[in-house]
Design an enzyme around this catalytic site. Structure first.
Site, PDB file in Angstrom:
ATOM      1  N   GLU A  25       2.037 -24.851   8.394  1.00  0.00           N
ATOM      2  CA  GLU A  25       2.902 -25.805   7.705  1.00  0.00           C
ATOM      3  C   GLU A  25       3.385 -26.912   8.621  1.00  0.00           C
ATOM      4  O   GLU A  25       4.464 -27.441   8.470  1.00  0.00           O
ATOM      5  CB  GLU A  25       4.121 -25.065   7.114  1.00  0.00           C
ATOM      6  N   VAL A  40       8.627 -24.224   2.016  1.00  0.00           N
ATOM      7  CA  VAL A  40       7.804 -23.848   3.173  1.00  0.00           C
ATOM      8  C   VAL A  40       7.491 -22.377   3.057  1.00  0.00           C
ATOM      9  O   VAL A  40       8.257 -21.600   2.490  1.00  0.00           O
ATOM     10  CB  VAL A  40       8.516 -24.082   4.535  1.00  0.00           C
ATOM     11  N   SER A  41       6.313 -22.009   3.554  1.00  0.00           N
ATOM     12  CA  SER A  41       5.964 -20.590   3.518  1.00  0.00           C
ATOM     13  C   SER A  41       6.364 -19.953   4.837  1.00  0.00           C
ATOM     14  O   SER A  41       6.815 -20.624   5.757  1.00  0.00           O
ATOM     15  CB  SER A  41       4.474 -20.423   3.265  1.00  0.00           C
ATOM     16  N   THR A  42       6.166 -18.630   4.906  1.00  0.00           N
ATOM     17  CA  THR A  42       6.529 -17.937   6.138  1.00  0.00           C
ATOM     18  C   THR A  42       5.553 -18.280   7.252  1.00  0.00           C
ATOM     19  O   THR A  42       5.882 -18.255   8.418  1.00  0.00           O
ATOM     20  CB  THR A  42       6.542 -16.409   5.919  1.00  0.00           C
TER      21      THR A  42
END
Ligand SMILES: [Zn+2]
Length: 498
Positions: free
Chosen positions: A16, A9-11
């Site tokens: 997301e 997962v991205s920040t």
């Protein structure tokens, strides 16, 4: 099965949605288990963008993949791996090349437009890469050739390969033999290629390969331009015909690369030989077209079971015979067949006469076939049993020969000789068993069609042969007379096609 699960997962959590690490890992683990994985290792990159490849857990995963630690890699969706098509391609290839399978949880991915596009690009990329690799190797090879370097040692007779200079040096013994062959051939001193091979065998000259010189060995030496010191490389490539067969396909002359080698033969001497070779070749080709041998390829020996070949014992007189090959071949024979040769023209005439007699009427043909079958069938059952027993004996003896050889009770030469003999007997027995089996099958012979074909056949060798090929499977022959010529006693056993 070892599986790896990768999740990311991205920040930017907003973008997301629905991709929580937990969801991904759970779904992936479930999928891996379903696919048969019993050991699952999880790699999780928390807070990394899919736009870059530098991610700590992805690195670890790639290292593990390179070490071939996994059979399966499961990922939720392609963009977890990367958002860049190029990166995706790279990673997919790394995984597949390691021998592992790559699976996505969202299987419908394949059916989305993005999925289709990706798979198309992936396919194109793979074939593009294969093409570039091939081109790169070929370019390397051609580059080396252009510098006058030999690409690899192809074991050319007459030369030794010098690894340090990547080139050939003359082997004095072999070069001597080559010179002698050219001299004999051009002067006609020993006759043609066949006789030269025989002479070399008589003199116990070491052949390039195997244990004997053959006509083809001599001819290929006479044809090798390299011996003049100048020749071409890159003249052909290998193409495929059908599933297995590979053939040499000539390249365009513009692609040929001129090469140099130490000269063994004078250019004029070589030219004379080429001239002679091509003249002889066109002669023999003419002969081959002109002559039709009625029984070629159909005739077998009643005594040894081998196929009868066309043999020319006196080429000058045009005498042609059917006979069993006496020379050892790959398939047979240390055993020399006791049968005598039979002149092709006499044999063909006698055979056709017999065939016409048999096919005089439907009834006589059916009687013949029935007679053949009952005669052979009666003994075939007993025979098959005896053959099978003999086959077992052979296997046992082979075992023993190997044992003796291993304990140095036999020399290699003795062992090889005995093993070859055993192989021959084995082949002959197998052939006999096959014969007996084929006799047992019911016949569905169309007698009236065969009879009318024979009756209406024009009296030319071509027409007769065409008919024969349609109706006959095999013909066994035995010659029982002791005379020389034109007084043949030949008995035939005709196996008609069902
Ligand atoms: Zn024979």
């Amino acid at each position: 099965m070892n599986a790896a699960v990768y999740a990311r997962v991205s920040t930017d959590l907003q973008a997301e949605k629905g991709y929580s690490l937990e969801t991904q890992v759970q779904a992936c683990t479930k999928k891996a288990t379903e696919l048969g994985a019993n050991v699952i290792k999880t790699y999780v990159d928390d807070g990394y963008s899919g736009a870059y490849l530098e991610r700590p857990q992805l690195d670890a995963l790639r290292d593990a993949i390179a070490d071939k630690l996994f059979d399966l890699v499961v990922i939720y969706e392609p963009d977890r791996l990367s958002r860049e098509t190029a990166h995706l391609l790279l990673l997919t290839q790394e995984i597949e090349r390691s021998g592992a399978k790559l699976e996505f949880v969202l299987t419908e991915y394949k059916n989305t437009p993005e999925g289709q596009l990706f798979l198309t690009i992936k396919g194109a990329f793979a074939s593009y890469e294969r093409a570039t690799i091939r081109e790169r190797t070929m370019r390397g090879k051609r580059g080396k050739l252009r510098q006058g370097k030999v690409v690899e040692d192809s074991g050319v007779y007459g030369y030794d390969y010098d690894k340090e200079t990547n080139g050939y040096v003359i082997n004095p013994y072999e070069a001597g033999v080559i010179n002698r062959i050219f001299k004999w051939y051009n002067s006609n001193e020993k006759g043609g290629c066949h006789s030269i091979a025989a002479e070399l065998n008589k003199r116990r000259t070491i052949p390039p390969k195997g244990t004997r010189w053959h006509m083809s060995t001599v001819r290929s030496i006479l044809r090798r331009q390299m011996y003049t010191g100048e020749y071409y490389a890159n003249t052909y490539y290998h193409g495929r015909v059908g599933a297995k067969k590979e053939i040499r396909i000539p390249r365009d002359k513009s692609e040929w690369i001129p090469m140099k080698a130490p000269a063994i033969i004078d250019k004029d001497v070589f030219a004379i030989a080429q001239d002679k070779l091509s003249r002889n070749r066109s002669l023999s080709e003419f002969k081959r077209v002109a002559e039709v041998y009625l029984l070629r390829g159909l005739l077998f020996c009643e005594e040894c079971g081998r196929k009868k070949h066309i043999l020319r014992t006196e080429p000058a007189k045009g005498m042609v015979y059917y006979g069993c090959a006496a020379r050892p071949s790959r398939y047979t024979s240390s055993i020399k067949c006791p049968s005598k040769y039979a002149n092709v023209y006499d044999t063909d005439a006698i055979f056709w006469g017999l065939l016409e007699k048999i096919c005089k009427s439907e009834k006589s043909l059916l009687n013949y076939v029935k007679g053949q079958r009952s005669k052979s069938a009666a003994k075939s059952d007993n025979d098959v049993e005896a053959y099978a027993k003999k086959l077992k004996d052979i296997a046992r003896e082979r075992e023993a020969v190997m044992q003796w050889f291993n304990h140095s009770l036999l020399t290699q030469e003795e062992a090889t000789k005995r093993l070859t003999e055993l192989k021959d007997s084995e082949l002959m027995l197998q052939r006999k068993i096959e014969n007996a089996d084929s006799i047992k099958k019911e016949s569905t012979l169309n007698a009236s069609a065969i009879c009318s074909m024979i009756k209406n056949c024009p009296a030319t060798p071509e027409a007769r042969r065409a008919v024969l090929l349609q109706i006959v499977d095999k013909i066994y022959m035995k010659r029982t007379d002791n005379s020389y010529r034109h007084n043949y006693h030949l008995s035939f056993r005709i196996l008609f096609k069902d």
